[in-house]
Motif scaffolding. Structure first.
Motif, mmCIF file in Angstrom:
data_model
loop_
_atom_site.group_PDB
_atom_site.id
_atom_site.type_symbol
_atom_site.label_atom_id
_atom_site.label_comp_id
_atom_site.label_asym_id
_atom_site.label_seq_id
_atom_site.Cartn_x
_atom_site.Cartn_y
_atom_site.Cartn_z
ATOM 1 N N MET A 6 -34.334 -33.927 -24.927
ATOM 2 C CA MET A 6 -34.361 -33.160 -23.731
ATOM 3 C C MET A 6 -32.996 -32.536 -23.465
ATOM 4 O O MET A 6 -32.949 -31.393 -23.009
ATOM 5 N N THR A 7 -31.968 -33.268 -23.722
ATOM 6 C CA THR A 7 -30.630 -32.741 -23.477
ATOM 7 C C THR A 7 -30.413 -31.458 -24.267
ATOM 8 O O THR A 7 -29.891 -30.469 -23.733
ATOM 9 N N GLN A 8 -30.838 -31.440 -25.512
ATOM 10 C CA GLN A 8 -30.686 -30.239 -26.335
ATOM 11 C C GLN A 8 -31.529 -29.094 -25.772
ATOM 12 O O GLN A 8 -31.089 -27.943 -25.777
ATOM 13 N N ALA A 9 -32.704 -29.395 -25.257
ATOM 14 C CA ALA A 9 -33.544 -28.359 -24.644
ATOM 15 C C ALA A 9 -32.841 -27.757 -23.425
ATOM 16 O O ALA A 9 -32.907 -26.547 -23.210
ATOM 17 N N PHE A 10 -32.177 -28.599 -22.640
ATOM 18 C CA PHE A 10 -31.444 -28.088 -21.489
ATOM 19 C C PHE A 10 -30.318 -27.154 -21.931
ATOM 20 O O PHE A 10 -30.088 -26.112 -21.317
ATOM 21 N N VAL A 11 -29.636 -27.531 -22.999
ATOM 22 C CA VAL A 11 -28.553 -26.693 -23.524
ATOM 23 C C VAL A 11 -29.113 -25.363 -24.021
ATOM 24 O O VAL A 11 -28.586 -24.292 -23.712
ATOM 25 N N GLU A 12 -30.187 -25.429 -24.786
ATOM 26 C CA GLU A 12 -30.771 -24.223 -25.382
ATOM 27 C C GLU A 12 -31.348 -23.269 -24.341
ATOM 28 O O GLU A 12 -31.332 -22.055 -24.544
#
Length: 54
Positions: free
Chosen positions: A1-7
């Motif tokens: 999820m953290t990567q999705a927030f970044v992307e």
């Protein structure tokens, strides 16, 4: 999820989840609320979104 927030450029105010075991320890009933997994609840708080069980 953290990567999705970044992307995607940020964190939404709320995110809806189904009753998957990694997220919810006890499901909603007619008389109570869902109980979120403690680790997941802390992650949601730290990330800044409100988890909602559907």
């Amino acid at each position: 999820m953290t990567q999705a927030f970044v992307e995607t450029g940020g964190v939404p105010q709320e995110i809806w989840f189904d009753n998957q075991k990694v997220v919810v320890n006890r499901h909603k009933s007619n008389f109570g609320k869902a109980v979120f997994n403690e680790t997941f609840a802390e992650y949601a708080k730290d990330a800044g979104f409100k988890p909602i069980a559907c």
